[in-house]
Write an enzyme that holds these catalytic residues in place. Structure first.
Site, mmCIF file in Angstrom:
data_model
loop_
_atom_site.group_PDB
_atom_site.id
_atom_site.type_symbol
_atom_site.label_atom_id
_atom_site.label_comp_id
_atom_site.label_asym_id
_atom_site.label_seq_id
_atom_site.Cartn_x
_atom_site.Cartn_y
_atom_site.Cartn_z
ATOM 1 N N ASP A 8 0.871 -1.180 0.000
ATOM 2 C CA ASP A 8 0.000 0.000 0.000
ATOM 3 C C ASP A 8 0.907 1.230 0.000
ATOM 4 O O ASP A 8 2.141 1.115 -0.125
ATOM 5 C CB ASP A 8 -0.984 -0.047 1.184
ATOM 6 C CG ASP A 8 -0.331 0.248 2.525
ATOM 7 O OD1 ASP A 8 0.920 0.335 2.589
ATOM 8 O OD2 ASP A 8 -1.069 0.393 3.513
ATOM 9 N N CYS A 65 3.253 -3.118 4.019
ATOM 10 C CA CYS A 65 2.445 -1.949 4.382
ATOM 11 C C CYS A 65 3.137 -1.282 5.563
ATOM 12 O O CYS A 65 4.301 -1.564 5.825
ATOM 13 C CB CYS A 65 0.989 -2.312 4.639
ATOM 14 S SG CYS A 65 0.652 -3.294 6.117
ATOM 15 N N GLY A 66 2.447 -0.398 6.253
ATOM 16 C CA GLY A 66 3.099 0.340 7.331
ATOM 17 C C GLY A 66 3.670 -0.591 8.388
ATOM 18 O O GLY A 66 4.859 -0.550 8.707
ATOM 19 N N THR A 67 2.821 -1.445 8.922
ATOM 20 C CA THR A 67 3.273 -2.412 9.934
ATOM 21 C C THR A 67 3.522 -3.795 9.345
ATOM 22 O O THR A 67 4.133 -4.633 9.997
ATOM 23 C CB THR A 67 2.193 -2.580 11.015
ATOM 24 O OG1 THR A 67 0.987 -3.027 10.364
ATOM 25 C CG2 THR A 67 1.938 -1.269 11.767
ATOM 26 N N ILE A 69 1.068 -5.750 9.026
ATOM 27 C CA ILE A 69 -0.010 -6.563 9.605
ATOM 28 C C ILE A 69 -1.208 -6.675 8.658
ATOM 29 O O ILE A 69 -1.656 -7.781 8.326
ATOM 30 C CB ILE A 69 -0.458 -5.986 10.972
ATOM 31 C CG1 ILE A 69 0.691 -6.053 11.981
ATOM 32 C CG2 ILE A 69 -1.673 -6.748 11.500
ATOM 33 C CD1 ILE A 69 0.423 -5.278 13.284
ATOM 34 N N GLY A 70 -1.718 -5.536 8.232
ATOM 35 C CA GLY A 70 -2.943 -5.555 7.411
ATOM 36 C C GLY A 70 -2.769 -6.312 6.111
ATOM 37 O O GLY A 70 -3.622 -7.132 5.723
ATOM 38 N N ARG A 132 8.588 -33.579 9.984
ATOM 39 C CA ARG A 132 7.498 -33.447 10.942
ATOM 40 C C ARG A 132 6.686 -32.171 10.728
ATOM 41 O O ARG A 132 5.579 -32.048 11.236
ATOM 42 C CB ARG A 132 8.025 -33.510 12.378
ATOM 43 C CG ARG A 132 8.814 -32.311 12.812
ATOM 44 C CD ARG A 132 9.440 -32.505 14.190
ATOM 45 N NE ARG A 132 10.285 -31.365 14.538
ATOM 46 C CZ ARG A 132 9.845 -30.298 15.189
ATOM 47 N NH1 ARG A 132 8.599 -30.209 15.575
ATOM 48 N NH2 ARG A 132 10.669 -29.295 15.454
HETATM 49 C C1 RB5 Z 1 -1.915 2.770 6.412
HETATM 50 O O1 RB5 Z 1 -3.081 2.622 5.693
HETATM 51 C C2 RB5 Z 1 -1.717 1.593 7.349
HETATM 52 O O2 RB5 Z 1 -2.919 1.275 7.976
HETATM 53 C C3 RB5 Z 1 -1.212 0.379 6.612
HETATM 54 O O3 RB5 Z 1 -0.063 0.676 5.894
HETATM 55 C C4 RB5 Z 1 -0.867 -0.807 7.479
HETATM 56 O O4 RB5 Z 1 0.020 -0.455 8.504
HETATM 57 C C5 RB5 Z 1 -1.983 -1.630 7.957
HETATM 58 O O5 RB5 Z 1 -1.821 -2.698 8.564
#
Ligand code: RB5
Length: 143
Positions: A8, A65-67, A69-70, A132
């Site tokens: 993103d 993405c930023g973290t 995670i998303g 395993r």
């Molecule tokens: C920015 O939209 C931020 O929410 C995205 O980059 C990310 O960190 C989401 O998990």
């Protein structure tokens, strides 16, 4: 090996750096965007990269993405994807050895690029151990 890349807007800059890094190593890259810092929705890009891996356009995928995670959550919605969010080389190594991760997620706000490159290298160079761990991966594929 061909690697699909997607991010993103939060991961756009690191995606470009990872892309250049991979290309300098002679690795073929399929860049699925985004291509600017204009805000976009990370689920669209996680999905596109997961689909590219699952339909064979690329052998593996890296999403940012930023973290991380998303976009990892989004990629893991695609059946057959095993996307591992890694913040260090140990996690990258284990994601390959134990989980046979076919996708890697990185957080641009969490990692400086040099650390990200090390994670990418370890993730690319480490083989699945099978044995395993194979049954666990088979169970994941049944979920
Ligand atoms: C920015 O939209 C931020 O929410 C995205 O980059 C990310 O960190 C989401 O998990």
């Amino acid at each position: 090996m061909k690697i699909a890349l997607a991010s993103d807007h939060g991961g756009f800059e690191l995606k470009d750096k990872v892309k250049n890094y991979l290309q300098k190593k002679g690795i073929d890259v399929l860049d699925l965007g985004c291509h600017t810092e204009e805000p976009v929705y990370y689920p669209d890009f996680g999905k596109a990269c997961g689909e590219a891996v699952m339909n064979g356009e690329a052998e593996r995928g890296i999403v940012i993405c930023g973290t991380g995670i998303g976009i990892a959550i989004a990629a893991n919605k695609i059946k057959g994807v095993r996307c591992a969010l890694c913040t260090n080389q140990y996690m990258a190594e284990m994601s390959r050895k134990y989980n046979d991760a076919n996708m890697l997620a990185l957080g641009a706000k969490v990692l400086i690029s040099e650390i990200a490159f090390g994670i990418v290298d370890t993730w690319l160079d480490t083989e699945f151990e099978g044995g395993r761990h194979q049954h666990s991966v088979d169970l994941l594929n049944c979920l």
